[in-house]
Design a protein around this motif. Structure first.
Motif, mmCIF file in Angstrom:
data_model
loop_
_atom_site.group_PDB
_atom_site.id
_atom_site.type_symbol
_atom_site.label_atom_id
_atom_site.label_comp_id
_atom_site.label_asym_id
_atom_site.label_seq_id
_atom_site.Cartn_x
_atom_site.Cartn_y
_atom_site.Cartn_z
ATOM 1 N N THR A 62 -0.663 -6.043 -29.915
ATOM 2 C CA THR A 62 0.348 -5.105 -29.417
ATOM 3 C C THR A 62 -0.125 -4.420 -28.145
ATOM 4 O O THR A 62 0.626 -4.300 -27.166
ATOM 5 C CB THR A 62 0.678 -4.054 -30.490
ATOM 6 N N LEU A 63 -1.379 -3.970 -28.153
ATOM 7 C CA LEU A 63 -1.923 -3.316 -26.964
ATOM 8 C C LEU A 63 -1.960 -4.283 -25.793
ATOM 9 O O LEU A 63 -1.624 -3.919 -24.655
ATOM 10 C CB LEU A 63 -3.329 -2.787 -27.247
ATOM 11 N N ARG A 64 -2.349 -5.524 -26.066
ATOM 12 C CA ARG A 64 -2.361 -6.538 -25.013
ATOM 13 C C ARG A 64 -0.970 -6.698 -24.393
ATOM 14 O O ARG A 64 -0.823 -6.757 -23.172
ATOM 15 C CB ARG A 64 -2.825 -7.877 -25.584
ATOM 16 N N GLU A 65 0.048 -6.752 -25.229
ATOM 17 C CA GLU A 65 1.404 -6.942 -24.729
ATOM 18 C C GLU A 65 1.877 -5.721 -23.952
ATOM 19 O O GLU A 65 2.530 -5.857 -22.903
ATOM 20 C CB GLU A 65 2.351 -7.236 -25.885
ATOM 21 N N HIS A 66 1.542 -4.522 -24.427
ATOM 22 C CA HIS A 66 1.927 -3.311 -23.704
ATOM 23 C C HIS A 66 1.317 -3.298 -22.303
ATOM 24 O O HIS A 66 1.997 -2.991 -21.310
ATOM 25 C CB HIS A 66 1.466 -2.069 -24.473
ATOM 26 N N LEU A 67 0.039 -3.630 -22.219
ATOM 27 C CA LEU A 67 -0.644 -3.632 -20.940
ATOM 28 C C LEU A 67 -0.113 -4.737 -20.033
ATOM 29 O O LEU A 67 0.071 -4.537 -18.831
ATOM 30 C CB LEU A 67 -2.152 -3.801 -21.147
ATOM 31 N N THR A 68 0.130 -5.903 -20.627
ATOM 32 C CA THR A 68 0.639 -7.019 -19.831
ATOM 33 C C THR A 68 1.997 -6.685 -19.225
ATOM 34 O O THR A 68 2.261 -6.969 -18.052
ATOM 35 C CB THR A 68 0.745 -8.294 -20.695
ATOM 36 N N LYS A 69 2.870 -6.072 -20.013
ATOM 37 C CA LYS A 69 4.193 -5.698 -19.507
ATOM 38 C C LYS A 69 4.082 -4.728 -18.338
ATOM 39 O O LYS A 69 4.766 -4.877 -17.319
ATOM 40 C CB LYS A 69 5.020 -5.060 -20.622
#
Length: 242
Positions: free
Chosen positions: A212-219
């Motif tokens: 989830t954190l990875r996706e938040h940062l990627t976005k």
């Protein structure tokens, strides 16, 4: 070269190999001690885990700062290896920029997400080692870098690697490559700040998974970098991350 010089040279090479091997063993022992006793581990505990004395450590590393640098270099190499595995294939970046009919397996966004994931995996899988690198409790303040940031070397190395990815993408699409290096360090700074806070809150137990954190940062990061690649949504993304 005289015969006695050859003998001396051979002995020197064997001694250098012995010292390098011994340093590797002592760094391995230090990492075990950190994982066993936590990031605030002291030299006495490190020496005990290594089965030797503090004097031996100082003989090979000079002081605590020298030992920290050796451990940081090891962790740095591991992170760089993971990040390089994610973003090091610059051919993928070029291929994606060439058009929808190319065979690039990874989209630029997926490369970015994988690089972020490589950093977050260290935080999740080896939190005490990460705390040791970031906080450097073993190193007195007087022996740290001018910025006071003991982990700056690791962040800078990762930032340079990501900068190469961005610069390559800018070049492949005919854009100004000047911002590439700066953006690389900016990306890593953002990821590191978020990772530090995530770990402080308990990492996975905080209720936010690594994914989830990875996706938040990627976005967030992709919102600024997507202009680097034209028509990034021209074909379905290939699922390559777990």
């Amino acid at each position: 070269m005289e015969a006695d010089e050859t003998v001396v040279d051979g002995r020197n090479r064997r001694w250098e190999k012995h010292r390098a091997r011994r340093r590797t063993e002592l760094v391995d022992a230090t990492l075990r001690a950190i994982r066993r006793h936590g990031a605030s581990v002291g030299m006495d505990d490190i020496a005990a885990v290594a089965g030797t004395s503090k004097t031996v450590f100082y003989r090979h590393f000079t002081d605590r700062a020298g030992l920290y640098d050796a451990v940081a270099e090891r962790v740095n190499s591991n992170i760089i290896g993971d990040v390089a595995g994610a973003v090091g294939n610059v051919d993928e970046v070029v291929a994606f920029a060439e058009g929808p009919d190319t065979d690039a397996a990874w989209s630029p966004r997926q490369l970015l997400a994988s690089a972020i994931d490589a950093y977050l995996r260290l935080v999740e899988d080896d939190p005490e080692v990460y705390r040791f690198i970031v906080n450097a409790p073993l190193v007195p303040l007087s022996e740290r870098t001018d910025t006071g940031d003991a982990a700056s070397g690791v962040s800078q190395s990762v930032g340079r690697q990501v900068g190469v990815l961005i610069t390559t993408a800018l070049q492949a699409t005919g854009k100004d490559t000047t911002p590439g290096a700066t953006w690389g360090h900016a990306v890593v700074g953002m990821v590191r700040a978020a990772a530090d806070e995530w770990l402080r809150e308990g990492a996975e137990s905080s209720g936010t998974s690594r994914e989830t954190l990875r996706e938040h940062l990627t976005k967030l990061i992709w919102g600024g970098l997507s202009a680097t690649w034209p028509d990034v949504d021209r074909r379905p993304a290939k699922e390559v991350l777990e």
